[in-house]
Each structure stands twice: as structure tokens, then as C-alpha cells.
Design an enzyme around this catalytic site. Structure first.
Site, PDB file in Angstrom:
ATOM      1  N   SER A 265     -32.775  29.026 -16.991  1.00 39.02           N
ATOM      2  CA  SER A 265     -31.954  28.138 -16.179  1.00 39.02           C
ATOM      3  C   SER A 265     -30.966  28.956 -15.354  1.00 39.02           C
ATOM      4  CB  SER A 265     -31.251  27.113 -17.072  1.00 39.02           C
ATOM      5  OG  SER A 265     -30.697  26.068 -16.312  1.00 39.02           O
ATOM      6  N   ASP A 358     -40.501  19.627 -14.737  1.00 31.85           N
ATOM      7  CA  ASP A 358     -39.142  20.162 -14.800  1.00 31.85           C
ATOM      8  C   ASP A 358     -38.354  19.649 -13.596  1.00 31.85           C
ATOM      9  OD1 ASP A 358     -36.817  21.638 -14.847  1.00 31.85           O
ATOM     10  OD2 ASP A 358     -37.795  23.584 -14.993  1.00 31.85           O
ATOM     11  N   HIS A 388     -36.666  20.507 -18.828  1.00 32.06           N
ATOM     12  CA  HIS A 388     -36.132  21.776 -18.353  1.00 32.06           C
ATOM     13  C   HIS A 388     -35.941  22.709 -19.548  1.00 32.06           C
ATOM     14  CE1 HIS A 388     -34.066  24.478 -15.702  1.00 32.06           C
ATOM     15  NE2 HIS A 388     -32.903  24.339 -16.296  1.00 32.06           N
TER      16      HIS A 388
END
Length: 432
Positions: A265, A358, A388
Site C-alpha cells: 500500500s 483491489d 486491498h
């Protein structure tokens, strides 16, 4: 595993195929069936064999009669014998057709059962993931403060443990408090992992399970820094901590070619910020980067048909607020914080992974194209997952376990290539 390359040379991993051999009594073994035989051919044959009428079979399959006839002829050609006898008045099944019919029914029945079971398990897994995220998601709709969000996020991570063979110890990485995770025997960490969390959530302690799983997959020690979080410590605090940790690895005697940088991320975004900063300061680059579901657009710009897109656990408004905490007025167009605007020429090979559902997969696609346009050796892998950073759920999500296995393979291969590149003609060849 089935690997599909799309028109942009992206790599899509669509799962693992396992062949089950079924014993067939009283039938002489034949060569393997032609690869060109498709399920639609078998379904067409079974429908005609059961109906003994092309018109009714075509209606049952929602096909035209000519299309159905073509599928039957194709199947007969591929098998090499007649399965049906046709006349103007009737359709009969041949002995060869009878031999195929029950077995084709079994294949189709097994497939239908497998799909149903997979959908059921998939639903259970999706529900389990949703329940794990629930403490965090519940706080996004109320007036929860940042400390409550941080606590809920740590609670989610606390459901997992590092692999049992991973040893964890504290480490001071150039002044940055860190953890070192090693699989099996102690070894110097060669993989620098920067955790996600929007620059305001997450911790080295909470990320021990994921970093430990990557350590096992890569057969490498992992350095996991406790970099400073915003809003208490805005940009460039996190980047400074990451840079100190990286330089401490080199100070320990490692060569840059032995080091891989990784993150998930915004941790993947921070890893790219580190690579760009190293380039700006003319410092040596690591041998590669592993970027898991990268978040590299601090503006979280809306996309067309955003309402139809999957939504993250933390709403985009919340993510934009986190980005504002981190930037604290720093220009968002600074290439160091916005890798999609940076010149990435000269950066090391990259592995980018994301889930097909995602909410931030567009970042992964844009980053891959941007890096490739600057000559970077980059590989994109997409996995059929619905969240995610699906890698967090490696202990029960098969796609996550496979993704980490592939990431480990990339780390080992990149380190091997880098090591081989350092050899001279006078060096002995590597064993094997």
C-alpha cells in the site's frame, strides 16, 4: 498455475490447476485427450445424447442448430470417431458415444461440484476477511478519532501470528527502532520491508506476520522499521527513517546488490520514494523492489464510474485526509511523494502485485506503465482477490499464499542475478 499475458504485457495469475486422475474400469488406457477439446464440446454432446434431437438440445443450450452441429463435428474430429448417427428422422448414439457419455457426464458433474464448492469457500473466505476488517470499518462511519482507528487496525493484525519458524528480535537501524525477522537460522536481513497504513496507521509489531511470511518465502531476513507516523511526524519523517534503515543495512557490510526493498500500500509508495531519493542523492540502488498493492497517488484522484468500483475499507475521503496529514502542506506534485510524476529511469527491477478487485489496482496499473515507459524492468501480477493488500490473509487465502510465493521467487532470483553480476572471470562458477 495458469499465466495469461494481456495486450499490455501484464501478467495475470488466474489460479492453480490440479489434474485429478479417475480410474476407469475395463477400458484400455488411451493417449491423453487432445488439448483442443473444450467443455462446450462435451456439454453439446451430452445434450444431444440425452435428447436424441438436435432441435431440443440446441434450445436447451441456447444455441442455434448449426452451431450445435459444428461443436459435435469438432468433437468427433478431435476424438477420431463418430459419436452419433444422424438421419433425417432420428439421432442414435454409437458404441463410442455410449463409452464417452457417462464419463463426460462425470467430468461435467465434477466440474459443477468443484465450482459450487469453490464459490462456497470463496464466500466463506470473503466473509472471514470482512469480519476481520469490521472493527476498522465500523469506525469509518462515526466520529472515531485517530487513536481509535489505530487501535482497531492493530486489533485486526493481532488475529495473525508469524510463521512458527520465524525468529523476531529488536534492532536499531541507524537510529530507527526496528524488528528483524529471520526464518530458521540467524542471518543478516537483506530485505527492507515498509508497512502500509496510509502513513498514519500500522506498526512493525502488527506487521510481523506478513513480513515473517515473506521472509519464509524469500528465504531471507527482513528488516521491519518502526518508521514515524503522521500527523505527529509529517513528511519527510517516514522517508528519513526508511533511508536511515536502508543505509544501516549497507553499513553492516551488505552490498546494495544484496538488498531488496519491499512494501505494501503506501509502504510500497514509501519504498518508491526511497528509491527516488537515492537516485536524487546519487546513492546506490538496491537490486530490486517488491510492491504489494501499491498506493502511489497521494491525491486519490477519482476515476470514471467510481460508483461502480469496489470501495476500500477506509473511504477515499479518509485516505485523502491521511495523505493531508502526511504531506502537511508539502507540494503534492513533488516526485518524491508522487512516484507517478517522477523520472524512474535507472531504478531497479520491480515486481508489482495487486488484486483484480483491489480499489487501488489502478495505481498498480499506472505505476507499471509509467515505470516501463522509463525503461524499468517491471512485472505486474494480478490475483483474483477482493481486498486491498490481500497478502495480509496469507494464512487462509490461497491467492495470498501464492502471491507471497511468487514474491519470494522474485527476491531469490533477483539476488542471484545480482550476485552473479558481481562475479569476475577469475571467480569460480557457482555450484550447480
Amino acid at each position: 498455475m495458469t499465466v495469461v499475458h494481456d495486450s499490455n504485457d501484464h501478467v495475470i495469475l488466474v489460479g492453480m490447476n490440479r489434474r485429478q486422475e479417475r480410474p476407469v474400469e475395463k477400458v484400455t488406457p488411451l493417449p491423453q485427450a487432445p488439448d483442443a477439446i473444450e467443455l462446450r464440446h462435451l456439454r453439446a454432446f451430452v445434450a444431444v445424447a440425452e435428447e436424441l434431437n438436435f432441435g431440443r438440445a440446441a434450445s436447451r443450450l441456447y444455441l442455434s442448430q448449426p452451431a450445435l452441429s459444428r461443436q459435435i463435428r469438432t468433437l468427433e474430429r478431435l476424438i477420431g470417431c463418430d459419436l452419433l448417427r444422424r438421419s433425417t428422422h432420428r439421432v442414435e448414439i454409437t458404441l463410442a458415444g455410449e463409452a464417452l457419455l457417462e464419463r463426460a457426464r462425470g467430468v461435467l458433474s465434477d466440474l459443477d461440484d468443484a465450482v459450487a464448492a469453490t464459490r462456497s469457500v470463496g464466500g466463506e473466505i470473503a466473509g472471514r476477511i470482512a469480519r476481520l476488517w469490521e472493527p476498522v470499518a465500523d469506525l469509518t462511519t462515526g466520529d472515531a478519532d485517530l487513536q481509535e482507528l489505530r487501535a482497531a487496525n492493530e486489533e485486526m493484525h493481532a488475529h495473525f501470528s508469524p510463521p512458527p519458524e520465524v525468529k523476531v528480535r529488536p534492532f536499531n537501524a541507524g537510529g530507527t527502532p526496528s524488528l528483524v525477522l529471520t526464518p530458521g537460522s540467524d542471518r543478516p536481513p537483506t530485505l527492507l520491508y515498509l508497512h502500509g497504513g496510509g502513513y498514519v496507521l500500522g506498526s512493525a509489531f502488527g506487521y510481523r506476520p506478513l513480513a515473517g511470511a515473506l521472509a519464509v518465502a524469500a528465504e531471507a531476513g527482513v528488516l521491519l522499521p518502526e518508521y514515524r507516523l503522521a500527523p505527529e511526524h509529517p513528511f519527510p519523517a517516514a522517508l528519513e527513517d526508511a533511508l536511515r534503515a536502508y543505509l544501516s543495512m549497507l553499513d553492516s557490510g551488505l552490498s546494495p546488490q544484496q538488498v531488496i526493498v519491499a512494501g505494501d500500500s503506501v509502504g510500497a509508495g514509501l519504498a518508491l520514494s526511497l528509491l527516488i531519493k537515492l537516485k536524487q542523492q546519487e546513492l546506490p540502488q538496491p537490486s530490486g523492489a517488491v510492491l504489494l498493492c501499491p498506493g502511489v497517488d497521494p491525491t486519490y484522484a477519482p476515476v470514471p464510474d467510481a460508483a461502480a468500483e469496489p470501495q476500500p475499507v477506509l473511504p477515499f475521503e479518509q485516505l485523502r485526509r491521511f495523505a493531508a496529514y502526511y504531506l502537511a502542506g508539502h507540494p503534492v506534485d513533488d516526485p518524491v511523494v508522487s512516484p507517478l510524476t517522477a523520472d524512474l529511469t535507472g531504478l531497479p527491477p520491480m515486481l508489482v502485485q495487486a488484486a483484480t478487485n483491489d480499489p487501488l489496482r489502478r495505481d498498480a496499473l499506472r505505476l507499471t506503465d509509467h515505470a516501463r515507459s522509463h525503461g524499468v524492468d517491471v512485472k505486474l501480477e494480478l490475483y483474483p482477490a477482493d481486498t486491498h493488500v490481500f497478502h495480509l490473509f496469507w494464512s487462509f487465502l490461497p491467492e495470498a499464499a501464492e502471491a507471497l510465493r511468487q514474491a519470494g521467487t522474485f527476491v531469490r532470483a533477483t539476488a542471484h542475478v545480482a550476485d552473479f553480476g558481481r562475479r569476475t572471470l577469475a571467480d569460480p562458477p557457482p555450484a550447480g
